[in-house]
Design an enzyme around this catalytic site. Structure first.
Site, PDB file in Angstrom:
ATOM      1  N   GLN A 185       7.778 -22.952 -10.837  1.00 33.63           N
ATOM      2  CA  GLN A 185       7.414 -21.609 -10.843  1.00 33.63           C
ATOM      3  C   GLN A 185       6.261 -21.129 -12.267  1.00 33.63           C
ATOM      4  O   GLN A 185       6.666 -21.702 -13.217  1.00 33.63           O
ATOM      5  CB  GLN A 185       8.659 -20.550 -11.086  1.00 33.63           C
ATOM      6  CG  GLN A 185       8.195 -19.164 -10.874  1.00 33.63           C
ATOM      7  CD  GLN A 185       7.725 -18.755  -9.380  1.00 33.63           C
ATOM      8  OE1 GLN A 185       7.928 -19.191  -8.634  1.00 33.63           O
ATOM      9  NE2 GLN A 185       6.977 -17.271  -9.413  1.00 33.63           N
ATOM     10  N   LYS A 224      12.997 -16.232  -3.665  1.00 38.39           N
ATOM     11  CA  LYS A 224      12.821 -17.476  -2.898  1.00 38.39           C
ATOM     12  C   LYS A 224      13.894 -18.338  -2.325  1.00 38.39           C
ATOM     13  O   LYS A 224      14.077 -18.691  -1.423  1.00 38.39           O
ATOM     14  CB  LYS A 224      11.966 -18.470  -3.692  1.00 38.39           C
ATOM     15  CG  LYS A 224      10.434 -17.757  -3.799  1.00 38.39           C
ATOM     16  CD  LYS A 224       9.438 -18.414  -4.913  1.00 38.39           C
ATOM     17  CE  LYS A 224       8.144 -17.709  -5.012  1.00 38.39           C
ATOM     18  NZ  LYS A 224       7.315 -18.565  -5.914  1.00 38.39           N
ATOM     19  N   ASP A 276       3.516 -25.156  -2.912  1.00 40.13           N
ATOM     20  CA  ASP A 276       2.668 -24.302  -3.486  1.00 40.13           C
ATOM     21  C   ASP A 276       1.382 -24.213  -3.122  1.00 40.13           C
ATOM     22  O   ASP A 276       0.190 -23.431  -3.311  1.00 40.13           O
ATOM     23  CB  ASP A 276       2.818 -24.172  -4.865  1.00 40.13           C
ATOM     24  CG  ASP A 276       3.565 -23.060  -5.508  1.00 40.13           C
ATOM     25  OD1 ASP A 276       3.728 -22.194  -4.898  1.00 40.13           O
ATOM     26  OD2 ASP A 276       4.316 -23.468  -6.509  1.00 40.13           O
TER      27      ASP A 276
HETATM   28  N1  L34 Z   1       4.310 -21.720  -8.765  1.00 40.04           N
HETATM   29  N2  L34 Z   1       4.370 -19.650  -9.339  1.00 40.04           N
HETATM   30  C1  L34 Z   1       4.423 -20.600  -8.438  1.00 40.04           C
HETATM   31  N3  L34 Z   1       4.131 -20.217  -7.013  1.00 40.04           N
HETATM   32  C2  L34 Z   1       3.844 -18.716  -6.677  1.00 40.04           C
HETATM   33  O1  L34 Z   1       3.777 -18.853  -5.397  1.00 40.04           O
HETATM   34  C3  L34 Z   1       3.996 -17.995  -7.711  1.00 40.04           C
HETATM   35  N4  L34 Z   1       3.953 -16.597  -7.555  1.00 40.04           N
HETATM   36  C4  L34 Z   1       3.273 -15.724  -8.256  1.00 40.04           C
HETATM   37  C5  L34 Z   1       4.056 -15.956  -9.567  1.00 40.04           C
HETATM   38  N5  L34 Z   1       4.009 -17.386 -10.100  1.00 40.04           N
HETATM   39  C6  L34 Z   1       4.048 -18.195  -9.123  1.00 40.04           C
HETATM   40  C7  L34 Z   1       5.022 -15.792  -6.766  1.00 40.04           C
HETATM   41  O2  L34 Z   1       5.929 -16.414  -6.219  1.00 40.04           O
HETATM   42  C8  L34 Z   1       3.738 -14.145  -7.723  1.00 40.04           C
HETATM   43  N6  L34 Z   1       4.994 -14.648  -6.799  1.00 40.04           N
HETATM   44  C9  L34 Z   1       5.800 -13.565  -6.367  1.00 40.04           C
HETATM   45  C10 L34 Z   1       6.777 -13.978  -5.225  1.00 40.04           C
HETATM   46  C11 L34 Z   1       7.595 -12.785  -4.962  1.00 40.04           C
HETATM   47  C12 L34 Z   1       7.491 -11.546  -5.065  1.00 40.04           C
HETATM   48  C13 L34 Z   1       6.415 -11.057  -6.202  1.00 40.04           C
HETATM   49  C14 L34 Z   1       5.399 -12.292  -6.491  1.00 40.04           C
HETATM   50  C15 L34 Z   1       8.319 -10.441  -4.685  1.00 40.04           C
HETATM   51  O3  L34 Z   1       9.236 -10.830  -3.946  1.00 40.04           O
HETATM   52  N7  L34 Z   1       7.965  -9.326  -4.651  1.00 40.04           N
HETATM   53  C16 L34 Z   1       8.480  -8.227  -4.417  1.00 40.04           C
HETATM   54  C17 L34 Z   1       9.007  -7.273  -5.386  1.00 40.04           C
HETATM   55  C18 L34 Z   1       9.751  -8.108  -6.531  1.00 40.04           C
HETATM   56  C19 L34 Z   1      10.327  -7.289  -7.886  1.00 40.04           C
HETATM   57  O4  L34 Z   1      11.268  -6.277  -7.690  1.00 40.04           O
HETATM   58  O5  L34 Z   1       9.886  -7.513  -8.903  1.00 40.04           O
HETATM   59  C20 L34 Z   1       7.684  -7.263  -3.635  1.00 40.04           C
HETATM   60  O6  L34 Z   1       8.095  -6.461  -2.697  1.00 40.04           O
HETATM   61  O7  L34 Z   1       6.583  -7.179  -3.983  1.00 40.04           O
END
Ligand code: L34
Length: 249
Positions: free
Chosen positions: A60, A16, A83
């Site tokens: 987060q 992020k 958020d």
């Molecule tokens: N406050 N907490 C708050 N806001 C959020 O919006 C989140 N969330 C969830 C968990 N806690 C939070 C996220 O940001 C889940 N989440 C999130 C954000 C980004 C990614 C996955 C979940 C992401 O970048 N995923 C990548 C892979 C990352 C990896 O290698 O682990 C993808 O391609 O899915």
């Protein structure tokens, strides 16, 4: 903001902050120790609420066990709540009044819209009823005139309901829970799950949908990784710009 060192949170918050900097939004990753008290975190939120140079605040989740996430979310200025988790913004969302929509649900809608298929009149089935995904996704789909069914752990014959879905949103948190036989041919399938599996001794990400088999049946399907996760981050950037514009309006 991140408290402690949950390995998944480290990746997400880093992604992020990186995206924010790429776009010129000056994202700052504030990292606090696992031992931070609730009072200290609330004071930090207050400081950011008062700082006029800060347009968006994100704490987060999950938080260490000594901190009540509800108290922290309630403390964030709703105008800076990028958020969309504050009860004011949740209420606005369910009333269909323009507000800061939660990022993952907004990303799910954007992915559905990217198919070019109308949402209006479709049967959308959401599996999962969490406050951060299932419930808000259902509200956004309803606002777009879908017929919405929410399934959860106590739902009887979930597979039969899933098979009726023109749009299927999987937000269960169980790897490969949704199998090919639960998908209507040509359906739009959005996989919100991110499950960490160990395969042959190596860590691997898996969604809530059995992607390989499901992609033979579905009309559209999102992968994990590379699906909802990056869209969540994109929507966070959008919310931050919206919050900044509103605060200056
Ligand atoms: N406050 N907490 C708050 N806001 C959020 O919006 C989140 N969330 C969830 C968990 N806690 C939070 C996220 O940001 C889940 N989440 C999130 C954000 C980004 C990614 C996955 C979940 C992401 O970048 N995923 C990548 C892979 C990352 C990896 O290698 O682990 C993808 O391609 O899915």
């Amino acid at each position: 903001m991140r408290v402690g060192s949950d390995p998944a949170s480290e990746v997400y918050v880093r992604n992020k902050a990186k995206k924010a900097r790429e776009l010129g939004l000056e994202g700052t990753e504030l990292i606090h120790p696992e031992t931070m008290s609730e009072a200290e975190l609330l004071a930090e939120v207050e400081r950011l609420n008062r700082d006029d140079d800060v347009d968006g605040i994100l704490v987060q989740l999950p938080l260490p066990k000594q901190i009540d996430p509800m108290k922290v979310i309630d403390a964030i200025d709703p105008a800076k709540d990028v958020d969309g988790f504050h009860p004011i913004n949740v209420g606005m969302l369910h009333l269909g009044r323009p507000s800061l929509a939660p990022c993952t649900p907004a990303g799910v809608i954007r992915l559905i819209e990217s198919t070019g298929q109308p949402i209006e009149g479709k049967h959308a089935v959401v599996i999962g009823r969490s406050d951060i995904v299932g419930k808000p996704v259902a509200a956004l789909l309803l606002q777009r005139h879908a017929t919405v069914t929410i399934c959860h752990s106590r739902t009887r014959d979930l597979a039969a309901i899933a098979r009726e879905a023109d749009v299927l949103v999987a937000a269960i948190g169980k790897a490969r829970f949704v199998t090919a036989d639960m998908i209507k041919p040509s359906a739009i399938v959005i996989d919100v799950g991110i499950n960490r599996l160990i395969v042959d001794g190596a860590g691997k990400l898996a969604g809530d949908v059995d992607f390989n088999a499901a992609s033979e049946v579905a009309g559209w399907i999102t992968p994990v990784p590379g699906g909802v996760g990056p869209m969540t981050i994109a929507m966070l950037m959008k919310n931050t710009v919206t919050a900044a514009e509103r605060r200056r309006a």
